[in-house]
Design a protein around this motif. Sequence first.
Motif, mmCIF file in Angstrom:
data_model
loop_
_atom_site.group_PDB
_atom_site.id
_atom_site.type_symbol
_atom_site.label_atom_id
_atom_site.label_comp_id
_atom_site.label_asym_id
_atom_site.label_seq_id
_atom_site.Cartn_x
_atom_site.Cartn_y
_atom_site.Cartn_z
ATOM 1 N N ALA A 95 0.884 -1.652 -0.271
ATOM 2 C CA ALA A 95 0.082 0.196 0.093
ATOM 3 C C ALA A 95 1.208 0.987 -0.177
ATOM 4 O O ALA A 95 0.399 2.111 -0.402
ATOM 5 N N ALA A 96 2.123 0.893 0.092
ATOM 6 C CA ALA A 96 3.008 2.296 0.334
ATOM 7 C C ALA A 96 3.362 3.412 -1.170
ATOM 8 O O ALA A 96 3.250 2.274 -1.768
ATOM 9 N N SER A 97 3.161 3.968 -0.998
ATOM 10 C CA SER A 97 2.700 4.697 -2.825
ATOM 11 C C SER A 97 3.734 6.073 -2.336
ATOM 12 O O SER A 97 3.674 6.385 -1.455
ATOM 13 N N ILE A 98 3.988 6.374 -3.240
ATOM 14 C CA ILE A 98 4.748 7.737 -3.737
ATOM 15 C C ILE A 98 3.700 8.942 -3.517
ATOM 16 O O ILE A 98 3.936 9.420 -3.270
ATOM 17 N N ASP A 99 2.502 8.822 -4.636
ATOM 18 C CA ASP A 99 1.354 9.693 -3.920
ATOM 19 C C ASP A 99 0.993 9.829 -2.306
ATOM 20 O O ASP A 99 1.233 11.460 -2.229
ATOM 21 N N GLN B 150 1.121 13.858 -1.158
ATOM 22 C CA GLN B 150 0.512 14.472 -0.063
ATOM 23 C C GLN B 150 0.425 14.579 1.458
ATOM 24 O O GLN B 150 0.014 15.827 1.711
ATOM 25 N N TYR B 151 0.658 13.486 2.176
ATOM 26 C CA TYR B 151 0.531 13.409 3.759
ATOM 27 C C TYR B 151 2.352 13.665 4.497
ATOM 28 O O TYR B 151 1.957 14.170 5.488
ATOM 29 N N HIS B 152 3.104 13.757 3.595
ATOM 30 C CA HIS B 152 4.662 13.919 4.207
ATOM 31 C C HIS B 152 5.468 14.640 3.116
ATOM 32 O O HIS B 152 6.590 14.418 3.968
ATOM 33 N N ASN B 153 4.895 15.631 2.729
ATOM 34 C CA ASN B 153 5.744 16.349 2.034
ATOM 35 C C ASN B 153 6.404 16.005 1.042
ATOM 36 O O ASN B 153 7.886 16.411 0.906
ATOM 37 N N GLY B 154 6.560 14.637 0.730
ATOM 38 C CA GLY B 154 7.904 14.290 -0.238
ATOM 39 C C GLY B 154 8.531 13.052 0.729
ATOM 40 O O GLY B 154 9.495 12.875 0.364
ATOM 41 N N GLN B 155 8.487 12.971 2.089
ATOM 42 C CA GLN B 155 9.855 12.869 2.756
ATOM 43 C C GLN B 155 9.306 11.576 3.411
ATOM 44 O O GLN B 155 7.600 11.075 3.586
ATOM 45 N N LEU B 156 10.181 10.880 4.029
ATOM 46 C CA LEU B 156 9.396 9.348 4.939
ATOM 47 C C LEU B 156 9.903 9.736 6.470
ATOM 48 O O LEU B 156 10.746 9.941 6.740
ATOM 49 N N PRO B 157 9.133 10.229 7.008
ATOM 50 C CA PRO B 157 9.224 10.280 8.616
ATOM 51 C C PRO B 157 9.502 9.291 8.999
ATOM 52 O O PRO B 157 9.763 8.337 8.866
ATOM 53 N N PRO B 158 10.151 10.047 10.707
ATOM 54 C CA PRO B 158 10.388 9.152 11.306
ATOM 55 C C PRO B 158 10.051 8.140 11.793
ATOM 56 O O PRO B 158 8.795 8.055 12.097
ATOM 57 N N GLY B 159 9.800 6.434 12.240
ATOM 58 C CA GLY B 159 8.676 5.623 12.971
ATOM 59 C C GLY B 159 8.641 4.494 11.955
ATOM 60 O O GLY B 159 9.064 4.725 10.884
#
Length: 189
Positions: free
Chosen positions: A77-81, A85-94
């Motif tokens: 389910a992980a997607s670039i979109d 959309q939800y994290h400004n194109g970043q991979l958040p911690p966690g």
Amino acid sequence: TGSTHMVAAGHYLATAAGYRILEQGGNATDAGVAAALTLNVVQPQYTSFGGVAPIIVHDAQKNETRSISGLGRWPRAASIDYFNQYHNGQLPPGILRTVTPAAADAWLTALKLYGTMTFEQVVTPALELAEGGFPIPPSLHRALTREGDRLVHDEGEKVTWPSTVQIFFKDGKALATGDVLVQKDLGRT
């Protein structure tokens, strides 16, 4: 150099673990898995049991080289979109930054296909260090000091990684070089 066998690893205790396995009659794959497991105990700033472990095995008798991926996968389910959309194109911690762990599978696969010893035999040096502890080297102390502000907060603030603080910090300060690090939970894992 060596006249019978040798091991090289990023920490002397991992080298000792691999050498111990060779001395007990294991082969290079057994020793490599033992050293890798030990690195996960003694260099937690670089690697972890829940991480990745790409492996290359060369069988000199068969003149054959094989690889074991040892790399985790992103959830379907992980997607670039989504991240745009939800994290400004970043991979958040966690958890959203995490791939499925693959190191343990790679080590077990290597032992099954190329090893001569059981997992219990090759994990023993790492298990002993996790449960009994080892002196923190300067590199781990520097990493803990560098990350300390992200982990230890002022009174009343939410602690982001409480289990990490509990293991690697005492009274809000990073364990010092030479302090003995015991990781009982890692040993149970």
